[in-house]
Design a protein around this motif. Structure first.
Motif, short mmCIF file in Angstrom:
data_model
loop_
_atom_site.label_atom_id
_atom_site.label_comp_id
_atom_site.label_asym_id
_atom_site.label_seq_id
_atom_site.Cartn_x
_atom_site.Cartn_y
_atom_site.Cartn_z
N LYS A 595 -8.81 3.25 -10.68
CA LYS A 595 -7.77 4.19 -10.25
C LYS A 595 -8.15 4.84 -8.93
CE LYS A 595 -5.25 3.80 -14.04
NZ LYS A 595 -3.89 3.23 -14.03
N THR A 598 -3.94 9.81 -6.48
CA THR A 598 -2.66 9.72 -5.78
C THR A 598 -2.39 10.93 -4.90
OG1 THR A 598 -1.52 10.64 -7.71
CG2 THR A 598 -1.62 8.24 -7.52
N SER A 599 -3.27 11.92 -4.92
CA SER A 599 -3.08 13.08 -4.03
C SER A 599 -3.68 12.82 -2.64
CB SER A 599 -3.73 14.33 -4.63
OG SER A 599 -5.14 14.22 -4.67
N ARG A 652 2.69 -1.34 -3.89
CA ARG A 652 2.56 0.10 -4.12
C ARG A 652 1.22 0.57 -3.54
NH1 ARG A 652 3.13 0.19 -10.39
NH2 ARG A 652 2.07 2.18 -10.03
N TYR A 654 -1.03 3.04 -3.94
CA TYR A 654 -2.22 3.44 -4.69
C TYR A 654 -2.72 2.32 -5.61
CZ TYR A 654 -1.25 7.91 -2.63
OH TYR A 654 -1.03 8.90 -1.72
N VAL A 685 -7.10 3.93 0.74
CA VAL A 685 -5.72 4.41 0.76
C VAL A 685 -5.10 4.18 2.14
CG1 VAL A 685 -4.25 6.46 0.64
CG2 VAL A 685 -6.01 6.07 -1.10
N ASP A 714 4.36 5.97 -5.90
CA ASP A 714 4.24 5.11 -4.73
C ASP A 714 5.15 3.89 -4.79
OD1 ASP A 714 2.87 3.99 -6.83
OD2 ASP A 714 1.14 3.33 -5.64
#
Length: 717
Positions: A595, A598-599, A652, A654, A685, A714
């Protein structure tokens, strides 16, 4: 604790007394490997000229700097941290202790600042320091003795006027008796040292003589490539005289095979190898990586071609350990199928060595052994594979490899250690490569040789994570081996074997690395245990077959496979083989790609720079992918009509970033099995946002995605 066989002890003494093979005993880190945006070459040879030098002196000093390049002085006389060029301190490790290179900056107290030219000349030609003590011939003064008086003066001028003095005392030897006794070196010099300056051969051209001068003298090529005598001396220092046929005929030192250089390549191919670290036959390895980085890449084109011309003129010798190949026609080859993935060795998919190669090696060296032009070396016709002495081949496989970082190839490439493979697995794979693509070496490698070298090199694996990499070679043990091999093959050659179902240049293995066997590279291990399962994007429970067809529709921008087709059944069988003992409630180590937070806010400008430095090599400057000479895809496009469509997970940001963080770039670090990874979360990213938002095919079915669940932040639609 390292142990040494009698052969290793012999070679270590060789290295201690004469060979510059010891100069690189402590491997230096490739410049730029710690900064993904800075693979530029570091020029580590000083040029700190005094401000008051007149024009003639400055030109002499600059000439001396070029001479120092030819002699590769900086490689030995700079510690591995590179902070104090020419100040010595590089550890030269041997079984008997450690030598440290000396300070050759013009410091009066700890360097050579008080050396007169006569004292400097004596040290270079006779191996005797200013105070009269003998130098160990790890400094190759038998070769440097051939330097002309003019070049010696220029080198002296450079070291005195072009290098800043560094106050750094020389480190004492860490060697026990009798190896710490220097008196025996006087006798060695009396017996073996020929300190005559190079004399041109009037029957040869100026270019030939220039090449001979560089090879025999400043280049000291014979220190590694010429066989040794009973006193560990080079048997000869030139091609002339009674022992001339020994010159550059090849030698094995500390687990590396320095090949015969006699009539090896064309002058142009040799020049290319010395300038860039690679040519159409392969790339440099071992100690030659540093030689190219520090020395030969800086040679002018005229000198490079002169070296190639001279080496080409040396006839093959009876003392060579040649590239021994069975004479006759190339072994039979057969395409993978009627649709053909290219001309492949007949046993690629039917032998343990072939399947091991397909799993662990083909991503870089390709199934046809052709490598990737300008990126990864070919194995077909590669002299390291074709050498009867497999030392270098086994050494590289056990310890890994990195390419020379040069002005023409600034992005250093790595091959990780494959030491976690068993001795038998390594033997199977290497013997396959040595008989494939027409290599056909007579003598096979035995597991005992691999085991012996593993012990001598003190090779240890660093990754203790519990993920167990499935071995494709084990497919051959199963009663449905043919079906399972087809399933694996469909993963690695999807767009070629299923052209009616794949609408772009991708294969399953483009995302599921090494046919789904890489930890954190979307492996298939245990996956079939989790189907049928609920899919948020579909909003319902789906089967494994539906999940597979989702990839055909999205990632491969194509059409679904019929559920009862031979190909679908083979792919499902392949997944089931990797299920092992996994149960639906189990957590599988290495599953997925991890993972990414996502911030993290993408920096597209930085992403564009990262792409150019780290991704374009394999995916093209404009994301167009890479094809081989016959037009077949090697690495897929990252955007455009031949890439994944808007509905793919990789579109996407992320999701793509998580994949990039774990698995890209390949050949950047030393992670098993692709040298992959190395970017930070932010860098991953940045570059993912850059390529994922490039133009790509639309996906008509996107209107039905996430009918019940929250759409990811995303998603592109």
């Amino acid at each position: 604790m390292t142990t040494y066989s009698p052969r290793a002890l012999f070679l270590a003494v060789t290295a201690l007394l004469v060979s510059v093979a010891t100069t690189n005993a402590v491997a230096s880190k490739a410049p730029g490997q710690d900064n993904a945006l800075a693979p530029a070459i570091i020029d580590d040879l000083p040029a700190n000229y005094a401000a008051d030098l007149d024009g003639d002196t400055r030109r002499l000093v600059e000439r001396g700097r070029y001479i120092a390049r030819l002699g590769d002085c900086v490689a030995c006389h700079t510690a591995s941290d590179k902070r104090k060029p020419m100040a010595g301190g590089l550890a030269l490790e041997t079984p008997f202790g450690v030598l440290y290179s000396t300070n050759i900056t013009p410091d009066d107290e700890t360097g050579i600042g008080r050396y007169s030219f006569e004292q400097f000349d004596r040290a270079m030609r006779k191996g005797v320091a200013a105070d009269g003590h003998n130098l160990y011939p790890a400094m190759p003064y038998p070769s440097y003795a051939r330097i002309t008086n003019e070049d010696m003066h220029a080198l002296y001028a450079y070291l005195m006027e072009g290098v800043s003095p560094v106050r750094q005392p020389n480190r004492p030897l860490e060697m026990g008796f009798p190896f710490n006794q220097r008196w025996g070196l006087s006798m060695w010099n009396w017996m073996f040292l020929d300190d005559q300056v190079f004399t041109a051969n009037p029957e040869q051209s100026d270019a030939w003589n220039r090449g001979a001068y560089i090879v025999q003298g400043l280049g000291h090529c014979g220190a590694c490539h010429t066989p040794r005598g009973i006193g560990f001396q080079e048997k000869t220092l030139s091609e002339a005289g009674r022992h001339g046929s020994h010159f550059l005929a090849g030698e094995t030192v500390e687990g590396w095979r320095a090949l015969s250089l006699r009539n090896l390549w064309t002058p142009e191919q040799t020049a290319e190898m010395l300038k860039t670290g690679r040519n159409s036959h392969g790339t440099v390895s071992g100690n030659m990586v540093d030689v190219v980085q520090h020395s030969t890449q800086y040679m002018d084109d005229q000198d490079l071609r002169a070296v190639g011309l001279y080496l080409k003129s040396l006839p093959a010798s009876e003392h060579d350990q040649p590239l021994q190949v069975v004479q006759g026609p190339v072994p039979a080859i057969t395409p993978v199928s009627a649709s053909s993935a290219g001309a492949l060795p007949v046993d690629l998919l039917t032998s343990r060595g072939g399947l091991g190669y397909q799993q662990f090696c083909a991503d870089c060296h390709r199934s046809d052994g052709a490598g990737v032009h300008g990126v990864f070396p070919p194995l077909a016709g590669n002299p390291v594979l074709r050498s009867e002495d497999p030392s270098t081949l086994v050494h590289i496989t056990l310890t890994g490899w990195r390419s020379a970082q040069t002005a023409s190839h600034a992005r250093g490439l790595t091959m990780p250690s494959f030491a976690r493979l068993s001795d038998q697995e390594i033997t199977d794979i290497l013997n396959f490569t040595r008989r494939a693509w027409g290599n056909s070496v007579v003598q096979a490698i035995r597991p005992t040789l691999v085991a012996d070298m593993r012990k001598r090199l003190d090779v240890r694996t660093q990754d203790n994570r519990p993920f167990e990499t499935p071995r494709l070679a084990d497919l051959l043990k199963e009663p449905n081996a043919g079906q399972l091999v087809l399933g694996a093959q469909l993963n690695t050659h999807t767009h070629e074997l299923l052209p009616a179902n794949v609408g772009n240049a991708l294969n399953c293995a483009s995302c599921h690395l090494n046919a789904g066997t890489v930890a954190d590279g979307s492996p298939y291990v245990g996956v079939s245990a989790f189907f049928p399962s609920y899919a948020p994007r579909a909003g319902r429970v789906i089967s494994l077959e539906e999940r597979i067809n989702g990839c055909f529709l999205r990632s491969m921008n194509g059409k679904p496979l019929p559920l009862e087709s031979t190909e679908m059944k083979a792919m499902v069988a392949y997944f089931d083989w990797m299920k092992r003992e996994t149960r639906p409630a189990d957590k599988v180590e290495g599953r997925g790609v991890g993972k990414i937070d996502t911030s993290i806010v993408p920096n597209l400008e930085n992403g564009e720079k990262l792409y150019a430095v780290q991704c374009a090599l394999c995916h093209g400057n404009d994301g167009e992918g890479i094809r081989n000479a016959s037009g077949k895809w090697v690495y897929p496009p990252l955007w455009g009509d031949d890439s994944f469509n808007l509905g793919a997970g990789m579109a996407r940001t992320y999701t793509a970033a998580a994949f990039v963080k774990q698995n890209m770039p390949i050949a950047f670090k030393d992670h098993f099995p692709l040298g992959q990874g190395g970017l930070t979360d932010q860098e991953a990213v940045d570059v993912a946002a850059y390529f994922s938002h490039k133009p790509r095919p639309d996906f008509a079915g996107k209107v039905r995605d996430w009918p019940k669940d929250k759409k990811p932040v995303d998603a592109r639609y």
